[in-house]
Scaffold this active site. Structure first.
Site, mmCIF file in Angstrom:
data_model
loop_
_atom_site.group_PDB
_atom_site.id
_atom_site.type_symbol
_atom_site.label_atom_id
_atom_site.label_comp_id
_atom_site.label_asym_id
_atom_site.label_seq_id
_atom_site.Cartn_x
_atom_site.Cartn_y
_atom_site.Cartn_z
ATOM 1 N N HIS A 1 0.841 -1.213 0.000
ATOM 2 C CA HIS A 1 0.000 0.000 0.000
ATOM 3 C C HIS A 1 0.861 1.241 0.000
ATOM 4 C CE1 HIS A 1 0.593 -1.334 4.155
ATOM 5 N NE2 HIS A 1 0.632 -0.060 4.495
ATOM 6 N N HIS B 1 0.751 5.288 1.096
ATOM 7 C CA HIS B 1 0.062 6.278 1.922
ATOM 8 C C HIS B 1 0.107 7.628 1.203
ATOM 9 C CE1 HIS B 1 0.268 4.004 5.856
ATOM 10 N NE2 HIS B 1 1.272 3.410 5.237
HETATM 11 P P1 5GP Z 1 1.469 0.329 7.364
HETATM 12 O O1 5GP Z 1 1.756 0.531 8.806
HETATM 13 O O2 5GP Z 1 1.400 -1.139 7.080
HETATM 14 O O3 5GP Z 1 2.313 1.090 6.417
HETATM 15 O O4 5GP Z 1 0.035 0.948 7.138
HETATM 16 C C1 5GP Z 1 -1.148 0.322 7.466
HETATM 17 C C2 5GP Z 1 -2.174 1.423 7.538
HETATM 18 O O5 5GP Z 1 -3.444 0.830 7.607
HETATM 19 C C3 5GP Z 1 -2.047 2.300 8.805
HETATM 20 O O6 5GP Z 1 -1.882 3.654 8.413
HETATM 21 C C4 5GP Z 1 -3.343 2.068 9.547
HETATM 22 O O7 5GP Z 1 -3.811 3.237 10.138
HETATM 23 C C5 5GP Z 1 -4.273 1.563 8.471
HETATM 24 N N1 5GP Z 1 -5.292 0.646 8.929
HETATM 25 C C6 5GP Z 1 -5.173 -0.353 9.830
HETATM 26 N N2 5GP Z 1 -6.327 -1.022 9.941
HETATM 27 C C7 5GP Z 1 -7.205 -0.451 9.086
HETATM 28 C C8 5GP Z 1 -8.563 -0.727 8.745
HETATM 29 O O8 5GP Z 1 -9.219 -1.635 9.248
HETATM 30 N N3 5GP Z 1 -9.129 0.073 7.793
HETATM 31 C C9 5GP Z 1 -8.439 1.108 7.211
HETATM 32 N N4 5GP Z 1 -9.098 1.838 6.316
HETATM 33 N N5 5GP Z 1 -7.163 1.390 7.504
HETATM 34 C C10 5GP Z 1 -6.553 0.624 8.430
#
Ligand code: 5GP
Length: 138
Positions: free
Chosen positions: A102, A104
């Site tokens: 993903h 951001h």
């Molecule tokens: P990472 O830490 O893997 O780069 O980003 C994961 C992102 O997913 C985080 O920014 C977190 O806030 C978001 N996130 C976690 N759980 C959920 C969810 O159930 N729904 C949505 N829309 N975002 C989520």
């Protein structure tokens, strides 16, 4: 790490978990982050299985980047931030918590600090309204 087909984002793509969608095409999906670090924090994912930048086929990474640019431009119009940061984490030590590639999109407002990663849940009504406004620009 092997790809888990039951990770949160895979469930969102399949419609098994709800999300505030802003954009979707054949290859990508974009939705609001529910623990936003900044107002308008949005995520873009490819629809294909891949745990990170290296576990995802190049064509799917390219599709996700194209969508990231498109959605970021819509966010720029709607929220008129001072800047926009694009972030992408690979593996836990780099900050990754969900193992489906993903990107951001993080609008930056001068003088407003980012909230901590993955902590405070957003107001759902505000997220819904923001998603609709961004989607309307796409
Ligand atoms: P990472 O830490 O893997 O780069 O980003 C994961 C992102 O997913 C985080 O920014 C977190 O806030 C978001 N996130 C976690 N759980 C959920 C969810 O159930 N729904 C949505 N829309 N975002 C989520």
């Amino acid at each position: 790490m092997a790809y888990d087909p039951d990770n949160i984002f895979a469930k969102i793509i399949r419609g098994e978990l709800p999300s505030f969608k802003v954009y979707e095409d054949d290859h990508t999906f974009s939705f609001m982050d529910i623990f936003p670090q900044t107002r308008g924090h949005t995520l873009v994912i490819p629809k294909t299985a891949g745990e990170d930048l290296f576990g995802t086929e190049e064509k799917d990474v390219q599709a996700a980047i194209r969508t990231t640019r498109k959605v970021a431009a819509a966010i720029d119009k709607v929220l008129q931030p001072d800047g926009i940061r694009i972030a992408q984490f690979n593996r836990a030590p780099a900050g990754q918590t969900v193992y489906h590639l993903h990107f951001h999109i993080l609008p930056v407002f001068e003088g407003v600090d980012f909230r901590h990663h993955n902590t405070e849940q957003a107001d759902m009504d505000e997220l819904k309204e923001l998603a609709a406004k961004i989607a309307a620009e796409l």
